[in-house]
Enzyme design. Structure first.
Site, PDB file in Angstrom:
ATOM      1  N   ASP A  81      11.947  30.814 -21.937  1.00 61.29           N
ATOM      2  CA  ASP A  81      10.793  31.697 -22.088  1.00 61.29           C
ATOM      3  C   ASP A  81      10.955  32.988 -21.288  1.00 61.29           C
ATOM      4  O   ASP A  81      10.498  34.049 -21.713  1.00 61.29           O
ATOM      5  CB  ASP A  81       9.519  30.971 -21.649  1.00 61.29           C
ATOM      6  N   GLY A  82      11.589  32.915 -20.114  1.00 60.33           N
ATOM      7  CA  GLY A  82      11.800  34.120 -19.317  1.00 60.33           C
ATOM      8  C   GLY A  82      12.637  35.149 -20.050  1.00 60.33           C
ATOM      9  O   GLY A  82      12.344  36.347 -20.019  1.00 60.33           O
ATOM     10  N   HIS A 166      -1.345  36.564   2.611  1.00 63.74           N
ATOM     11  CA  HIS A 166      -2.390  37.510   2.981  1.00 63.74           C
ATOM     12  C   HIS A 166      -3.454  37.494   1.893  1.00 63.74           C
ATOM     13  O   HIS A 166      -3.137  37.451   0.705  1.00 63.74           O
ATOM     14  CB  HIS A 166      -1.831  38.927   3.127  1.00 63.74           C
ATOM     15  N   THR A 196      -0.619  29.137 -20.734  1.00 66.29           N
ATOM     16  CA  THR A 196       0.142  27.917 -20.446  1.00 66.29           C
ATOM     17  C   THR A 196       1.226  28.174 -19.398  1.00 66.29           C
ATOM     18  O   THR A 196       2.110  27.339 -19.211  1.00 66.29           O
ATOM     19  CB  THR A 196       0.792  27.367 -21.726  1.00 66.29           C
ATOM     20  N   ALA A 197       1.153  29.314 -18.717  1.00 60.52           N
ATOM     21  CA  ALA A 197       2.167  29.658 -17.722  1.00 60.52           C
ATOM     22  C   ALA A 197       1.545  29.630 -16.318  1.00 60.52           C
ATOM     23  O   ALA A 197       0.939  28.646 -15.920  1.00 60.52           O
ATOM     24  CB  ALA A 197       2.777  31.018 -18.064  1.00 60.52           C
ATOM     25  N   LEU A 200      -2.090  28.523 -15.912  1.00 57.75           N
ATOM     26  CA  LEU A 200      -2.330  27.075 -15.997  1.00 57.75           C
ATOM     27  C   LEU A 200      -2.115  26.418 -14.636  1.00 57.75           C
ATOM     28  O   LEU A 200      -2.890  25.548 -14.222  1.00 57.75           O
ATOM     29  CB  LEU A 200      -1.406  26.464 -17.044  1.00 57.75           C
TER      30      LEU A 200
END
Length: 301
Positions: A81-82, A166, A196-197, A200
């Site tokens: 997917d990347g 932070h 869905t990434a 999620l």
């Protein structure tokens, strides 16, 4: 998309691009095999420069990603997917349809099983597919009214401090109306594709791909009442920041491109004019993908 439209698109497949970022020899070999197979089928094939050089291909088969977008009627992404995200953000500017061969982990966007790649690609090239369009988000960073940075995302835009651990304070406006204030590690603004990434993982909702909606998901909010918010996909979202925040903030586009933000900047987020065009084979079922990738139970009866 009607069957006539599918036939019309399929008939334009003359030049096919092959893209990806192979991390091992077996994936590079798949690029080589797919290249030769497409050539045998009679297609003009353009291969991303770096891959083509690694395969010792002739110059007439080498192309930049922009050149593939300009000349190819279809791009095949080999990877996870990347890889799909990084290539699609550029190719969508040319309205290039994409189909993916999964060589990654989850493969929400890369449908084709590498074990059946040739049969499934042949079916696709013969017109046995449908087109699914998914919208992107665009972030514009304004400083004293001037645009200083701009970026697109297919999955999500994430506003966060540049330093780890932070918190930041910010206000969120939806369509110029104040929505909420928050003290948290940041904010995830996700498309249905991105639901869905990272969203999620942060407790956000799953949005089916055709929903015209955007999810705003807080990251570790310092309150018990903060919850994800789903807004209309045509909403215009603005975020401004407290001046006492740490000076270095960022907005991350699909975890691949980072835009710098100062405390006096305003971030504007809305739909991008570009769309991702994914090709799916006729047997594609989004809910089957969810079930297999997320480990949902099968039918009980």
């Amino acid at each position: 998309m009607s069957q006539d439209s599918v036939k019309s698109l399929q008939s334009t497949f003359k030049t096919v691009g092959v893209v990806g970022r192979p991390r091992n020899d077996s994936t590079l070999q798949m690029h080589k095999n797919i290249f030769h197979w497409l050539c045998e089928q009679g297609y003009q094939v353009l291969v991303e420069n770096e891959i083509g050089k690694a395969l010792n291909l002739s110059e007439n088969h080498l192309a930049s990603l922009d050149q593939i977008g300009q000349h190819a009627q279809l791009a095949i992404v080999i990877g996870g997917d990347g890889n799909m995200l990084s290539h699609a953000r550029i190719l969508c500017k040319y309205n290039t349809p994409l189909i993916g061969i999964n060589r990654g982990n989850l493969g929400f966007l890369t449908d084709i099983d590498p074990k059946n790649a040739y049969a499934q690609l042949e079916a696709c090239l013969n017109g046995e597919f449908f087109v699914e369009e998914r919208f992107l988000l665009e972030a514009v960073v304004k400083r004293h009214g001037e645009t200083v940075a701009r970026g697109n995302a297919i999955n999500e835009l994430v506003i966060h401090p540049a330093k780890i651990a932070h918190m930041i304070d910010f206000h969120v406006y939806i369509d110029d109306k104040f929505a909420f204030s928050q003290r948290s590690d940041g904010l995830i603004v996700a498309t249905p594709t991105g639901s869905t990434a990272y969203s999620l993982s942060a407790g956000g909702p799953i949005l089916t791909p055709q929903l015209n909606a955007i999810a705003l998901v807080p990251m570790f909010p310092h309150t018990l009442s903060s919850r994800p918010l789903v807004v209309d996909g045509n909403s215009k979202i603005s975020v401004n920041f407290a001046e006492y925040n740490i000076p270095q903030l960022e907005i991350s586009c699909d975890s691949q491109l980072a835009l710098d933000i100062c405390c006096n900047d305003v971030v504007h987020i809305q739909k991008s004019p570009y769309k991702l065009r994914l090709l799916h084979l006729h047997n594609y079922n989004y809910y089957n993908v969810l079930s297999s990738k997320l480990g949902w139970l099968k039918k009980l009866f």
